[in-house]
Design a protein around this motif. Structure first.
Motif, mmCIF file in Angstrom:
data_model
loop_
_atom_site.group_PDB
_atom_site.id
_atom_site.type_symbol
_atom_site.label_atom_id
_atom_site.label_comp_id
_atom_site.label_asym_id
_atom_site.label_seq_id
_atom_site.Cartn_x
_atom_site.Cartn_y
_atom_site.Cartn_z
ATOM 1 N N TYR A 108 38.521 25.905 21.495
ATOM 2 C CA TYR A 108 39.371 24.817 21.043
ATOM 3 C C TYR A 108 39.895 25.033 19.628
ATOM 4 C CZ TYR A 108 37.774 21.819 24.946
ATOM 5 O OH TYR A 108 37.507 21.282 26.182
ATOM 6 N N PHE A 109 39.001 25.438 18.728
ATOM 7 C CA PHE A 109 39.342 25.457 17.306
ATOM 8 C C PHE A 109 39.654 26.853 16.782
ATOM 9 C CE2 PHE A 109 36.229 21.898 17.892
ATOM 10 C CZ PHE A 109 37.178 20.889 17.886
ATOM 11 N N LYS A 110 39.507 27.867 17.649
ATOM 12 C CA LYS A 110 39.812 29.257 17.268
ATOM 13 C C LYS A 110 39.021 29.677 16.026
ATOM 14 C CE LYS A 110 43.055 29.582 20.460
ATOM 15 N NZ LYS A 110 42.883 28.252 21.092
ATOM 16 N N LYS A 111 37.747 29.277 15.993
ATOM 17 C CA LYS A 111 36.875 29.592 14.855
ATOM 18 C C LYS A 111 35.537 30.112 15.368
ATOM 19 C CE LYS A 111 38.985 25.754 12.336
ATOM 20 N NZ LYS A 111 39.792 26.484 11.352
ATOM 21 N N ASP A 112 34.897 30.953 14.540
ATOM 22 C CA ASP A 112 33.563 31.434 14.884
ATOM 23 C C ASP A 112 32.537 30.330 14.693
ATOM 24 O OD1 ASP A 112 34.330 34.057 15.547
ATOM 25 O OD2 ASP A 112 34.367 34.628 13.436
ATOM 26 N N ILE A 113 31.378 30.517 15.332
ATOM 27 C CA ILE A 113 30.307 29.524 15.305
ATOM 28 C C ILE A 113 29.135 30.070 14.494
ATOM 29 C CG2 ILE A 113 28.836 28.027 16.695
ATOM 30 C CD1 ILE A 113 31.891 27.754 17.257
ATOM 31 N N LYS B 258 24.867 18.138 13.965
ATOM 32 C CA LYS B 258 23.914 17.921 15.042
ATOM 33 C C LYS B 258 24.667 18.098 16.359
ATOM 34 C CE LYS B 258 20.937 14.506 14.777
ATOM 35 N NZ LYS B 258 20.332 13.163 14.576
ATOM 36 N N LYS B 259 23.910 18.227 17.462
ATOM 37 C CA LYS B 259 24.568 18.427 18.757
ATOM 38 C C LYS B 259 25.518 17.278 19.087
ATOM 39 C CE LYS B 259 25.176 20.469 22.749
ATOM 40 N NZ LYS B 259 25.789 19.435 23.563
ATOM 41 N N GLU B 260 25.120 16.050 18.802
ATOM 42 C CA GLU B 260 25.978 14.905 19.124
ATOM 43 C C GLU B 260 27.258 14.921 18.300
ATOM 44 O OE1 GLU B 260 24.392 11.006 17.138
ATOM 45 O OE2 GLU B 260 22.655 12.312 17.479
ATOM 46 N N GLU B 261 27.207 15.463 17.086
ATOM 47 C CA GLU B 261 28.417 15.574 16.272
ATOM 48 C C GLU B 261 29.369 16.610 16.858
ATOM 49 O OE1 GLU B 261 27.705 15.114 11.713
ATOM 50 O OE2 GLU B 261 25.902 16.050 12.555
ATOM 51 N N ILE C 249 32.686 26.684 12.461
ATOM 52 C CA ILE C 249 32.036 25.531 13.075
ATOM 53 C C ILE C 249 30.535 25.810 13.109
ATOM 54 C CG2 ILE C 249 31.943 24.002 15.076
ATOM 55 C CD1 ILE C 249 34.699 24.158 13.718
ATOM 56 N N SER C 250 29.735 24.841 12.693
ATOM 57 C CA SER C 250 28.286 25.083 12.623
ATOM 58 C C SER C 250 27.515 24.073 13.463
ATOM 59 C CB SER C 250 27.799 25.016 11.177
ATOM 60 O OG SER C 250 28.293 26.114 10.437
ATOM 61 N N LEU C 251 26.379 24.533 13.985
ATOM 62 C CA LEU C 251 25.540 23.699 14.838
ATOM 63 C C LEU C 251 24.075 23.904 14.484
ATOM 64 C CD1 LEU C 251 25.070 21.902 17.384
ATOM 65 C CD2 LEU C 251 25.070 24.027 18.727
ATOM 66 N N ASN C 252 23.353 22.793 14.340
ATOM 67 C CA ASN C 252 21.888 22.826 14.269
ATOM 68 C C ASN C 252 21.369 22.649 15.691
ATOM 69 O OD1 ASN C 252 22.229 22.974 11.522
ATOM 70 N ND2 ASN C 252 21.435 20.936 11.080
ATOM 71 N N MET C 253 20.589 23.599 16.160
ATOM 72 C CA MET C 253 20.313 23.731 17.597
ATOM 73 C C MET C 253 18.817 23.832 17.863
ATOM 74 S SD MET C 253 21.859 26.746 20.004
ATOM 75 C CE MET C 253 21.261 27.074 21.652
ATOM 76 N N TYR C 254 18.262 22.792 18.493
ATOM 77 C CA TYR C 254 16.827 22.764 18.809
ATOM 78 C C TYR C 254 16.623 22.381 20.282
ATOM 79 C CZ TYR C 254 16.092 22.850 13.749
ATOM 80 O OH TYR C 254 16.084 23.204 12.411
ATOM 81 N N PRO C 255 17.025 23.231 21.204
ATOM 82 C CA PRO C 255 16.908 22.871 22.617
ATOM 83 C C PRO C 255 15.482 23.017 23.155
ATOM 84 C CG PRO C 255 17.762 25.089 22.401
ATOM 85 C CD PRO C 255 17.645 24.549 21.006
#
Length: 359
Positions: free
Chosen positions: A274-279, A205-208, A230-236
């Motif tokens: 920061y983490f040198k990883k794709d999203i 989640k965004k807060e995570e 790195i993964s994000l669930n995104m509902y803006p």
């Protein structure tokens, strides 16, 4: 003679500038301009949840041709059940073998690539609406022991079926605090040892995600350095003023930002740096009802008095997905969901996504 050539050259240049400007004015709203840079290597997908009701040939025969026509890959969500917020013994769907066998058989038949498996903690009563963010098992050791076995099952399935990504948890906010990093490390290490082809992620989640960024900035350990992506669930919420803009580039000014520590675009870029990883955007989407009373496009409208007209959904998808497709930091986008109340395979949203995914 030289002066005449110069004058003619200037006139030709002015003409082409006028034509180019006129064509630009006639472009429909929110279409990515050709000068916008689109990430061509991105995984463009949609999500489905593997319910009992979808476990039949007819459902797949009706659904998979639509997914194929859209040019989309597939994220598959499965259910892992707990009785309540403290139950320490998660139980995998007892019919998951049969469901996945049918899924992969049909995916090959229709040429639909399954590129992510994503087990969700659910409850028998609430299903996927279960508040897994507040889930905290009474016996943390017992939970992680059980969860590791479940994840190893999905890792084996992923490797055998050439699934690109495995999400080892989704929106379990309490359990992704850095207190529990050693438990996650144990799971990740065993998956890598036994199934090295599987790419591991977590659907934050965004807060995570904000918390992971804060850990890094405070030089504290988090889980992100141990993941492959790195993964994000995104509902803006999207400002309605952007509906009629012709060219939209990635910026947090598009969104209504509440109390988040970082904007969505800012957070994605920081995580990549920061983490040198794709999203991966493991979830993003909008329901089919519209609420024109708001000065923003609300992605989640469940009020049944609001029109089931797909209007705000189309605007929201056009803006958000087109912006994400431009970002070099992003490796994959999965739009939520085939099932109600999103129904992204219905004609209006499907038309928008097809155009975006096939550009």
């Amino acid at each position: 003679m030289k002066k005449a050539v110069i004058v003619v050259s200037i006139l030709i240049l002015v003409y082409f500038m006028f034509v180019s400007n006129d064509n630009h004015k006639n472009k429909p709203s929110n279409v990515i301009n050709k000068r916008s840079v689109v990430n061509k290597s991105i995984h463009k997908g949609i999500a489905m949840t593997l319910y009992d009701s979808t476990n039949n040939d007819q459902w797949f025969d009706e659904t998979f041709p639509k997914i194929k026509n859209m040019g989309a890959e597939l994220q598959v969500v499965t259910g892992v059940h707990v009785k309540d917020l403290k139950d320490s013994v998660p139980v995998n769907d007892p019919n998951v073998d049969e469901k996945l066998n049918r899924l992969f058989k049909k995916s090959k038949e229709y040429g639909v690539k399954v590129s992510m498996l994503k087990p969700h903690l659910m409850s028998p009563e609430l299903g996927d609406s279960f508040d897994r963010g507040s889930y905290m098992p009474a016996d943390i050791n017992l939970f992680f022991s059980q969860w590791k076995n479940i994840i190893l099952y999905y890792a084996k399935v992923s490797e055998e079926n050439h699934v690109s990504f495995l999400s080892i948890t989704c929106e379990t906010t309490a359990l992704t605090q850095n207190t529990y990093v050693p438990y996650w490390q144990e799971i990740i290490n065993e998956v890598r040892e036994k199934y090295p082809a599987v790419k591991i992620t977590m659907a934050f989640k965004k807060e995570e995600l904000d918390r992971e960024l804060a850990y890094h900035e405070k030089k504290l350990i988090g889980i992100s350095p141990f993941l492959d992506e790195i993964s994000l669930n995104m509902y803006p919420k999207v400002k309605r003023e952007y509906v009629h803009k012709k060219r939209i580039f990635p910026t947090d000014d598009i969104f209504v930002i509440n109390s988040e520590q970082y904007g969505f675009i800012e957070g994605i870029r920081k995580a990549h740096r920061y983490f040198k990883k794709d999203i991966l955007i493991t979830e993003t989407g909008s329901t089919y009802r519209s609420d024109s009373s708001k000065d923003y496009l609300n992605p989640i409208v469940l009020d049944k008095t609001k029109p089931h007209d797909y209007v705000d959904q189309q605007y929201w998808l056009q803006i958000v997905v087109s912006v994400l497709l431009q970002m070099k930091e992003i490796k994959g986008i999965y739009v939520w969901n085939v099932n109600s109340p999103f129904q992204i395979l219905d004609a209006p949203p499907a038309k928008v996504l097809k155009k975006l995914y096939r550009e």
